[in-house]
Design a protein around this motif. Structure first.
Motif, PDB file in Angstrom:
ATOM      1  N   THR A  77      97.861 -74.397  -7.633  1.00 25.22           N
ATOM      2  CA  THR A  77      97.610 -73.064  -7.087  1.00 25.22           C
ATOM      3  C   THR A  77      96.380 -72.378  -7.666  1.00 25.22           C
ATOM      4  O   THR A  77      95.871 -71.418  -7.085  1.00 25.22           O
ATOM      5  N   GLU A  79      96.642 -70.642 -10.278  1.00 25.41           N
ATOM      6  CA  GLU A  79      97.161 -69.487 -11.014  1.00 25.41           C
ATOM      7  C   GLU A  79      97.211 -69.764 -12.507  1.00 25.41           C
ATOM      8  O   GLU A  79      97.511 -70.876 -12.930  1.00 25.41           O
ATOM      9  N   PRO A  84      99.987 -65.077 -13.498  1.00 24.50           N
ATOM     10  CA  PRO A  84      99.491 -65.588 -12.206  1.00 24.50           C
ATOM     11  C   PRO A  84      98.437 -64.714 -11.520  1.00 24.50           C
ATOM     12  O   PRO A  84      97.626 -65.231 -10.761  1.00 24.50           O
ATOM     13  N   GLU A  85      98.410 -63.409 -11.785  1.00 25.70           N
ATOM     14  CA  GLU A  85      97.422 -62.571 -11.103  1.00 25.70           C
ATOM     15  C   GLU A  85      96.004 -62.784 -11.617  1.00 25.70           C
ATOM     16  O   GLU A  85      95.063 -62.256 -11.041  1.00 25.70           O
ATOM     17  N   GLY A  87      94.285 -65.738 -11.737  1.00 28.37           N
ATOM     18  CA  GLY A  87      94.053 -67.144 -11.418  1.00 28.37           C
ATOM     19  C   GLY A  87      92.603 -67.483 -11.172  1.00 28.37           C
ATOM     20  O   GLY A  87      91.752 -66.611 -10.983  1.00 28.37           O
TER      21      GLY A  87
END
Ligand code: FES
Length: 130
Positions: A77, A79, A84-85, A87
């Protein structure tokens, strides 16, 4: 160049644990990584934390580890594994005639330093007035 599918590197240049970084004509630096399942991941070769090339990192346990401060980015992904925000920017890939190609965005329009400084001054003025 207008973006779209661009050749980045030959498939045989990519080792399992070592990213490959290339400057793609008219675009930005691109980093290509083998995911270990026969697929490849292409991403902007710039860590979202600082301007450090992700291609200088290592691939470990399905992640790309940045050489700067060791943030880990999931290869599926892009991320950050623990946040994860934040990435990495990931591009679609395909293999054509032995080349890994990435679907790159159009290059950002070039601005002079004067234009950049004026835009920065305007945005900081706006932030102060808000
Ligand atoms: S520069 Fe990549 S984690 Fe800091």
């Amino acid at each position: 160049m207008t973006g779209g599918w661009q050749r980045v590197c030959r498939v045989e240049e990519i080792e399992d644990d070592q990213p490959v970084g290339r400057v793609v004509l008219g675009s930005d630096r691109v980093c290509v990584v083998a995911r270990g399942d026969g697929e490849f991941v292409a991403m902007l070769d710039r860590c979202p934390h600082r301007d450090i090339a992700l291609s200088g990192g290592v691939v470990k346990d399905g992640t790309l580890v940045c050489p700067g401060h060791f943030w880990r980015f999931d290869l599926a992904t892009g991320e950050r594994t623990d946040l994860p925000e934040r990435g990495a920017t990931v591009y679609r890939t395909r293999v054509v005639d032995g080349w890994v190609e990435a679907d790159l965005p159009p290059p950002a329009p070039r601005r002079s330093i004067r234009e950049w400084l004026l835009a920065e001054a305007r945005s900081s003025d706006a932030a102060r007035e808000a």
